[in-house]
Design a protein around this motif. Structure first.
Motif, PDB file in Angstrom:
ATOM      1  N   ALA A 338      10.556   0.739   1.632  1.00 56.34           N
ATOM      2  CA  ALA A 338      10.879  -0.240   2.851  1.00 56.34           C
ATOM      3  C   ALA A 338       9.268  -0.296   3.827  1.00 56.34           C
ATOM      4  CB  ALA A 338      10.724   1.609   3.831  1.00 56.34           C
ATOM      5  N   ARG A 339       8.954  -0.976   4.301  1.00 55.15           N
ATOM      6  CA  ARG A 339       7.495  -0.727   5.394  1.00 55.15           C
ATOM      7  C   ARG A 339       6.554   0.464   5.837  1.00 55.15           C
ATOM      8  NH1 ARG A 339       5.030  -1.206   9.182  1.00 55.15           N
ATOM      9  NH2 ARG A 339       6.114  -0.939  10.877  1.00 55.15           N
ATOM     10  N   ASN A 340       7.614   0.765   5.762  1.00 51.77           N
ATOM     11  CA  ASN A 340       7.055   2.745   6.579  1.00 51.77           C
ATOM     12  C   ASN A 340       8.964   3.553   6.568  1.00 51.77           C
ATOM     13  OD1 ASN A 340       6.142   5.138   7.133  1.00 51.77           O
ATOM     14  ND2 ASN A 340       4.151   3.697   7.693  1.00 51.77           N
ATOM     15  N   ILE A 358       8.687   3.645  -1.903  1.00 53.62           N
ATOM     16  CA  ILE A 358       7.133   3.619  -1.840  1.00 53.62           C
ATOM     17  C   ILE A 358       7.249   2.738  -0.830  1.00 53.62           C
ATOM     18  CG2 ILE A 358       5.839   1.659  -3.511  1.00 53.62           C
ATOM     19  CD1 ILE A 358       8.164   1.475  -5.532  1.00 53.62           C
ATOM     20  N   LEU A 359       6.218   2.815  -0.323  1.00 57.48           N
ATOM     21  CA  LEU A 359       5.980   2.211   1.218  1.00 57.48           C
ATOM     22  C   LEU A 359       4.678   1.210   1.334  1.00 57.48           C
ATOM     23  CD1 LEU A 359       5.614   6.096   3.251  1.00 57.48           C
ATOM     24  CD2 LEU A 359       7.775   4.678   2.613  1.00 57.48           C
ATOM     25  N   GLU A 360       5.156   0.341   1.637  1.00 54.63           N
ATOM     26  CA  GLU A 360       3.686  -0.651   2.966  1.00 54.63           C
ATOM     27  C   GLU A 360       3.124   0.195   2.919  1.00 54.63           C
ATOM     28  OE1 GLU A 360       4.638  -4.870   2.508  1.00 54.63           O
ATOM     29  OE2 GLU A 360       6.437  -3.844   3.560  1.00 54.63           O
ATOM     30  N   GLU A 361       2.503   1.327   3.668  1.00 55.75           N
ATOM     31  CA  GLU A 361       2.712   1.815   5.185  1.00 55.75           C
ATOM     32  C   GLU A 361       2.188   3.732   4.693  1.00 55.75           C
ATOM     33  OE1 GLU A 361       2.665   1.039   8.995  1.00 55.75           O
ATOM     34  OE2 GLU A 361       2.483  -1.585   9.019  1.00 55.75           O
ATOM     35  N   GLY A 362       3.095   4.064   5.257  1.00 57.09           N
ATOM     36  CA  GLY A 362       2.382   5.502   5.117  1.00 57.09           C
ATOM     37  C   GLY A 362       1.201   6.380   5.165  1.00 57.09           C
TER      38      GLY A 362
END
Length: 757
Positions: A338-340, A358-362
């Motif tokens: 996810a992106r977040n 797994i996150l693109e941000e976080g």
């Protein structure tokens, strides 16, 4: 000047006619730039679209027509490329003054000074840019920018329907990526996981942007808001972590946003401009997303991510596209991408099949990370361009310990990872058998091994590990996941539950350590105040003593919760002895108050301090006699000793816990407290690493408080050590330290048959 709503509505009305015509895509684009230019009284309007990885000029009013389909810019090149790369808006009175300005002579744009551009976004990717220019230098009005942003949404629909862009550019998932790849990110929750990629898919493809009936769209949004609020309320009552837990308080933040009138008002204004309900929600979401990129405050950014989660939920409800990966069900072992991700969305997944995230941000302070840690799910964040490198169903190897993800790994890598995974499970099984083994050295010395905790859900780890107690219970977690200040009754219930779960084993409660990177939205600085160095700023005991009502409520809660038991209280970030005295006085005043109320009091209260600020070491001869115990917080202490931010990526590995400076400092603390009989404990990551723990034993430290996962390995290490031998060796090393003390200690351990891997 037209209002933003009227300006956007005028343009949308004309664009609706253009899009309904039977003209080809190029003819429509040519007409669209005229419509925008006429309505905004703009001398230039240009549309750039992403094709074959380049931003190509597809249509223009005001620039040279010969430049159409000739002028091309790379993503990140020039003003247009910068807008696409950063997915941001630019509004410049003098375009040439911007450091990213790139002149294209074939366009004839040299006579135009002002420039404004907005990204054309589809599925969270910039697929083009729409820009306006004027001869006269001027910044565009906010209403003009908002109108451009609304137009960009319509363009995204036209582009998708006309297939003007390669599908891989729209989706950001190139089909030709079939070989192995390795991605690097930031460890948020440690652990190993194997599974297939599953995209969370919170996004909804918006098919229609322009509204036929504004009032009907408004009613759709009202109904969606009602349904979303019902979902949040129902989720709070059914959360698997139990009523009254910290995770319920996370959902309180969601309630706060779900009932926010400002958010619903902005969506209504977007509908008034002529957008459909879906497009209006997306329009407000895009604007929020662009502002998020300008926010430096990590806590505010995390709260924006909570709002993003709710926006996605609202969009799915209003569109009827409710099929997320959670609602459709996981088909096998899955690693979620996810992106977040919001904590409410994470709680919807099947824990038996969800193996990792797994996150693109976080970030380490995000609510979802607190929840994932309690669920035992490894998480890696800050992994850029995920959708461009991972396809749905790809096999993934997630190494949460190293922050590494292997995508479509080669069979040999899978075999090696699975062997490591199996070995890790064997080790965990072996360490589990040590639950009832006492940590006693080869020469018969009993070492105290405790665990660190912060959530009610951490308590089962106490009997599972066989630890001697909880050497550090971080009370601030309850404050961090709450939308408002936790009430005294709620605090008391948590502390009582923790003590009851611990039974006869001691629990050391650290009073609230907030501030720094643990900012609370309901506990702000004075207006206009900011902190350039929050780690050394208004935090921990400094906050508690200034806002003494906060400490009084916590003191009373702890005292009432510990009725009939021994209460161990520890104050964080004590810098001078008077701070300890002041904090203790707050507790003693509450004891006196409760005694007058005929309340049952604790059998005894033991007061301690955390040594994190080096200055306190200069006053230990004064403070130690007043303490029941002293705990060394190695994480903060290290960064203060080295003047190195522990979160800075360039400094994270630069300074070693086994450096002479750290070891000599700790040895001095051991010497200074010894005459007073003060119990000395090391709390923090240093004590949970085998080689570092060996060094601590050599320094004379016999009490450790570590993560639950480290208890088994440290118990095993202790059983291999002769305390007299390591202490004699350490005395020699401290007299004449070498530059690479890690190598020295490691070689000594190997020579004495001690496994420190």
């Amino acid at each position: 000047m037209l209002t933003a709503v009227a300006s956007a509505r005028a343009i949308l009305t004309s664009l609706h006619e253009v899009m309904a015509s039977r003209s080809g895509a190029q003819a429509k684009l040519n007409r669209i730039v005229d419509v925008i230019g006429e309505n905004l009284d703009s001398e230039v309007c240009s549309i750039y679209l992403l094709r074959e990885g380049m931003l190509e000029l597809f249509a223009t009013r005001g620039l040279e027509q010969a430049a159409v389909h000739v002028t091309r810019l790379a993503v990140g090149e020039g003003l247009v490329g910068t807008i696409a790369q950063n997915i941001e808006t630019l509004n410049l009175a003098e375009a040439a003054s911007h450091p990213d300005f790139a002149f294209r002579p074939e366009t004839g744009e040299e006579r135009f000074h002002s420039f404004a551009g907005v990204p054309i976004v589809r599925r969270q990717r910039a697929v083009g840019v729409v820009a306006v220019q004027h001869v006269d230098p001027r910044r565009y009005e906010e209403v003009e920018i908002e109108a451009l942003q609304t137009v960009a949404m319509v363009l995204a629909e036209l582009i998708a329907n006309a297939e003007l862009i390669d599908d891989e550019d729209v989706l950001g998932v190139p089909d030709h990526l079939t070989g192995p790849d390795r991605l690097k990110g930031q460890t948020l929750v440690k652990g190993l996981a194997v599974g297939h990629a599953v995209f969370h898919q919170p996004r909804v493809t918006i098919e229609h942007v322009v509204a036929e009936d504004t009032e009907a769209e408004r009613q759709r949004v009202y109904r969606a808001f009602d349904k979303m609020r019902e979902q949040i309320d129902r989720m709070a009552s059914q959360a698997e972590f139990g009523v009254g837990g910290e995770h319920e308080e996370v959902l309180e933040t969601y309630r706060m946003f779900a009932y926010d009138e400002g958010w619903s008002r902005r969506i209504n204004e977007a509908i008034d401009s002529g957008l459909t309900a879906e497009a209006a929600i997306e329009r407000v979401q895009q604007r929020t997303r662009m502002r998020m990129r300008q926010i430096d405050d990590p806590l505010l950014a995390d709260r924006m991510h909570d709002l993003e989660d709710l926006s996605n939920r609202l969009l799915r409800i209003v569109s009827g596209q409710l099929g997320t990966a959670a609602s459709m069900g996981l088909k096998g072992d899955a690693i979620l991408i996810a992106r977040n991700l919001g904590p409410a969305e994470l709680l919807e997944y099947d824990r038996r099949r969800l193996k990792g995230v797994i996150l693109e941000e976080g970030s380490l302070t995000a609510h979802v990370v607190i929840v994932a840690r309690a669920m035992g799910i490894p998480v890696v964040g800050r992994v850029r361009a995920l959708r461009g490198k991972v396809r749905d169903g790809d096999q993934l190897l997630l190494d949460g310990d190293q922050g590494v993800i292997d995508v479509r790994p080669a069979p040999s890598l899978v075999e090696a990872f699975e062997a490591r995974f199996a070995k890790n499970r064997e080790r965990q099984a072996h360490y589990a058998t040590m639950r009832d083994v006492e940590p006693i050295t080869r020469d018969g010395q009993r070492i105290t091994v405790m665990i660190n905790a912060g959530l009610r859900d951490d308590m089962p780890m106490l009997p599972l590990t066989g630890a001697d107690g909880i050497g550090l219970f971080r009370t601030e977690f309850q404050f961090l996941v709450s939308a408002t200040m936790p009430q005294r009754e709620r605090q008391t219930r948590l502390y009582r539950d923790v003590l009851e779960a611990a039974g006869d084993r001691p629990v050391v409660f650290r009073t609230v350590d907030i501030g720094g990177d643990k900012v609370l939205p309901y506990l702000r600085h004075n207006e206009g105040e900011t902190e350039e160095n929050p780690a050394m700023g208004w935090r921990a005991l400094r906050v508690a003593l200034e806002r003494d009502g906060l400490l009084k409520v916590q003191a009373r809660s702890l005292i009432e919760a510990a009725a009939g038991r021994t209460l161990n209280v520890m104050f964080p970030m004590v810098t001078e002895p008077w701070e300890f005295d002041a904090a203790k006085a707050v507790f003693e005043s509450q004891v006196a108050f409760l005694r007058k109320q005929k309340k049952v009091l604790p059998e005894a209260i033991r007061y301690g301090a955390m040594l994190e600020v080096p200055a306190l070491a200069e006053c230990l001869d004064i403070l130690a006699p007043r303490l029941s115990f002293l705990s060394i917080g190695t994480n903060d202490l290290t960064q203060f000793l080295f003047a190195a931010d522990r979160a800075h990526p360039k400094l994270a590995e630069r300074y070693d816990w086994l450096s002479p400076a750290i070891l000599r400092f700790l040895a001095r603390v051991v010497r200074d407290v010894a005459p007073h009989g003060t119990a000395l404990t090391v709390c923090g990551e240093m004590g949970g690493r085998r080689l570092e723990a060996l060094a601590l034993l050599g320094l004379g430290i016999t009490r450790l408080s570590i993560t639950p996962a480290a208890v088994g390995p440290i118990k095993e290490l202790i059983g291999q050590v002769d305390l007299g031998e390591i202490r004699r060796a350490m005395e020699g090393w401290l007299r004449e330290p070498q530059a690479d003390m890690r190598r020295v200690v490691s070689q000594w351990a190997s020579a004495h048959g001690i496994d420190c891997d």
